[in-house]
Structures are given as structure tokens and as C-alpha cells.
Design an enzyme around this catalytic site. Structure first.
Site, mmCIF file in Angstrom:
data_model
loop_
_atom_site.group_PDB
_atom_site.id
_atom_site.type_symbol
_atom_site.label_atom_id
_atom_site.label_comp_id
_atom_site.label_asym_id
_atom_site.label_seq_id
_atom_site.Cartn_x
_atom_site.Cartn_y
_atom_site.Cartn_z
ATOM 1 N N LYS A 96 92.658 36.253 5.656
ATOM 2 C CA LYS A 96 94.001 35.949 5.131
ATOM 3 C C LYS A 96 95.093 36.662 5.923
ATOM 4 C CE LYS A 96 91.345 33.700 2.745
ATOM 5 N NZ LYS A 96 90.954 32.417 3.382
ATOM 6 N N ASP A 124 94.685 27.554 2.648
ATOM 7 C CA ASP A 124 93.958 27.841 1.412
ATOM 8 C C ASP A 124 94.265 29.277 0.961
ATOM 9 O OD1 ASP A 124 90.491 28.198 0.383
ATOM 10 O OD2 ASP A 124 92.209 27.407 -0.718
ATOM 11 N N ASN A 125 94.084 29.548 -0.301
ATOM 12 C CA ASN A 125 94.125 30.912 -0.867
ATOM 13 C C ASN A 125 95.471 31.612 -0.795
ATOM 14 O OD1 ASN A 125 91.214 30.888 0.947
ATOM 15 N ND2 ASN A 125 91.145 30.946 -1.288
ATOM 16 N N ASP A 132 91.820 28.772 6.672
ATOM 17 C CA ASP A 132 90.945 29.230 5.593
ATOM 18 C C ASP A 132 90.111 30.417 6.048
ATOM 19 O OD1 ASP A 132 88.265 27.782 3.577
ATOM 20 O OD2 ASP A 132 89.822 29.261 3.084
ATOM 21 N N GLU A 163 88.291 28.370 -6.202
ATOM 22 C CA GLU A 163 87.094 27.525 -6.277
ATOM 23 C C GLU A 163 86.138 27.984 -7.383
ATOM 24 O OE1 GLU A 163 88.389 28.729 -3.486
ATOM 25 O OE2 GLU A 163 87.021 30.017 -2.396
HETATM 26 C C1 LIG Z 1 84.202 37.435 5.548
HETATM 27 N N1 LIG Z 1 84.972 36.236 5.670
HETATM 28 C C2 LIG Z 1 84.699 35.212 6.469
HETATM 29 N N2 LIG Z 1 85.628 34.273 6.303
HETATM 30 C C3 LIG Z 1 86.509 34.720 5.409
HETATM 31 C C4 LIG Z 1 87.724 34.005 5.002
HETATM 32 N N3 LIG Z 1 87.746 33.521 3.624
HETATM 33 C C5 LIG Z 1 88.008 34.352 2.617
HETATM 34 O O1 LIG Z 1 88.128 35.541 2.806
HETATM 35 C C6 LIG Z 1 88.095 33.794 1.233
HETATM 36 C C7 LIG Z 1 87.923 34.669 0.148
HETATM 37 C C8 LIG Z 1 87.989 34.186 -1.173
HETATM 38 C C9 LIG Z 1 87.801 35.122 -2.309
HETATM 39 C C10 LIG Z 1 86.873 36.156 -2.228
HETATM 40 C C11 LIG Z 1 86.707 37.018 -3.302
HETATM 41 C C12 LIG Z 1 87.451 36.837 -4.462
HETATM 42 F F1 LIG Z 1 87.272 37.680 -5.516
HETATM 43 C C13 LIG Z 1 88.376 35.823 -4.539
HETATM 44 C C14 LIG Z 1 88.559 34.964 -3.469
HETATM 45 C C15 LIG Z 1 88.199 32.818 -1.415
HETATM 46 C C16 LIG Z 1 88.378 31.955 -0.331
HETATM 47 O O2 LIG Z 1 88.599 30.628 -0.539
HETATM 48 C C17 LIG Z 1 88.331 32.437 0.983
HETATM 49 O O3 LIG Z 1 88.543 31.542 1.990
HETATM 50 C C18 LIG Z 1 86.104 35.960 4.977
HETATM 51 MG MG LIG Z 2 89.374 29.704 1.206
#
Ligand SMILES: Cn1cnc(CNC(=O)c2cc(-c3ccc(F)cc3)cc(O)c2O)c1
Ligand SMILES: [Mg+2]
Length: 215
Positions: free
Chosen positions: A144, A169-170, A141, A199
């Protein structure tokens, strides 16, 4: 300076949850993210799928890549059997600081080892540093574009063995196209998509469960 979103999420937990009660921590975060400020926790809908898979698997050794505020960490840790080992890696020290407090509020600090640093640096050191031989479950998670390289590194280090379950996830939003192609096309994985939503939204997203079949 203004508090960060993770710090505001922590305040919501401290204001609403009951100390030592993981479910109340989960409920407080979901309420905050649905009614106050969206945050990138796996959330309640995908979280329920995660719960079912953890209960079914009853894993002894778990690795989470991407702790963020500790929401999925609490969801997983609350369901683990006694004696299970759970390592969660977080690159961002500010997220890690909030996650430690969220995990502590749930009373699960003894079940979880939160490690700060880059997954790529830590994966080769997990065996000698934590004495873990392999993982039964890996929850991906984090960034990506790191899912695929980290999976390959886990394979090379022998931390993924026959029967290991990868749960990502994602895979639709934001998306992990190279990872998805790899696990779906590889003869060494049996992969399945659990359709859900991003989410706290109506946008499509989902979890990909991939069982390693051995080399
Ligand atoms: C900075 N950073 C530190 N950890 C991470 C890793 N997680 C993600 O990037 C992540 C992003 C999104 C998401 C963000 C914007 C949007 F418009 C749609 C979805 C959803 C998630 O569930 C995620 O896990 C990023
Ligand atoms: Mg996620």
C-alpha cells in the site's frame, strides 16, 4: 514443511475448478477464502465492481501491480478483448509461482505476462522491454505504501496518459492515505470512491477509480 496458504489455495483450485474455465477458478478461490482460510484476494464483492469497470473500459493495455495468487488477474484477463495486452507484476516469487498455476488452470496463460520483480525496478523498463506505449488501465493491489511512488513513476515514464484509468484496491483497509490524498486533490485526476467491503468480511473497504485528465 507445511504448505503455504497460497499453495493450499492452489490445491483448492485444482480440487474444485474445471481446467480452462476461469469462472470456476474464481468460484473455487472465493469458496476457499470464505469457508476455509481468508486470503488477500480482491474477492467477489469488490471483484464485481472490478468486472464492471473492465467491461465498460474494454482496455487494450492493462497493468496490474500485485499479482498475489492471480485471482484478480483471472478476473481481469477473462474479460479482455482479443489482442489486448496484460502485464502483471509480482515481487514475491512464491506468490508468482502459485499465480502462474492459477492463471494456467483458468486457461488464460496466453493473455497474461506475469513479471517477477519489484515494480519500482520494472516500471522504467516496461516500454522498451514489452513495447508498450501507455496503459488504459492500471490495477493497484500491491504494497500500500508503493501505490503513490509507483503512480508518480508511471507518470514520469509517460505510461499514464490522458484517459488512463487507475483502479486502486484497499484505499480504506489497510488504507493508502498518501495515494488517496494525491489522486483526490490533484487537478490532473478525476477520482471516485466505490464503497464496498474488505474481501470476505463486513469491514469497510473500497476501490478508488482515478481517471488521468492529462497534464
Ligand atoms: C505481503 N504482500 C504481498 N502483497 C501484498 C499487497 N496486498 C496487501 O497487502 C493486502 C492486504 C490486505 C489486508 C491484510 C490484513 C488485514 F487485516 C486487512 C487487509 C488486503 C488486501 O486486499 C491486500 O491487497 C502484501
Ligand atoms: Mg487488495
Amino acid at each position: 514443511t507445511r504448505k503455504s496458504r497460497p499453495q493450499r489455495l492452489l490445491k483448492a483450485v485444482e480440487g474444485k475448478a474445471t481446467l480452462g474455465d476461469p469462472q470456476s477458478v474464481i468460484t473455487a478461490i472465493d469458496h476457499f477464502c470464505r469457508h476455509k482460510e481468508w486470503a488477500m484476494n480482491v474477492g467477489d464483492e469488490k471483484g464485481s465492481i472490478l468486472d464492471s469497470l473492465v467491461i465498460e473500459l474494454s482496455p487494450v493495455n492493462v497493468l496490474e501491480l500485485g499479482t498475489y495468487c492471480g485471482y484478480s488477474t483471472v478476473r481481469i484477463a477473462r474479460l479482455l478483448p482479443p489482442g489486448a495486452r496484460f502485464i502483471t507484476l509480482e515481487f514475491n516469487p512464491d506468490y508468482a509461482a502459485v499465480a502462474r498455476q492459477v492463471i494456467g488452470w483458468a486457461g488464460l496463460e496466453d493473455k497474461v505476462q506475469l513479471v517477477e520483480g519489484a515494480s519500482g525496478d520494472w516500471i522504467p523498463r516496461l516500454r522498451e522491454h514489452f513495447g508498450v506505449q501507455m496503459f488504459d488501465l492500471v490495477f493497484l493491489d500491491h504494497w500500500k505504501d508503493q501505490y503513490l511512488p509507483d503512480t508518480k513513476q508511471l507518470e514520469e515514464c509517460g505510461l499514464i496518459q490522458k484517459g488512463t484509468v487507475l483502479l486502486a484496491d484497499n484505499v480504506i483497509c489497510p488504507g493508502t492515505p498518501d495515494y488517496l490524498k494525491y489522486v483526490r486533490n490533484s487537478p490532473h485526476y478525476d477520482s471516485r470512491y466505490y464503497r464496498s467491503h474488505l474481501e470476505y468480511t463486513k469491514v469497510e473497504d473500497g476501490l478508488e477509480k482515478s481517471v488521468f485528465l492529462g497534464f
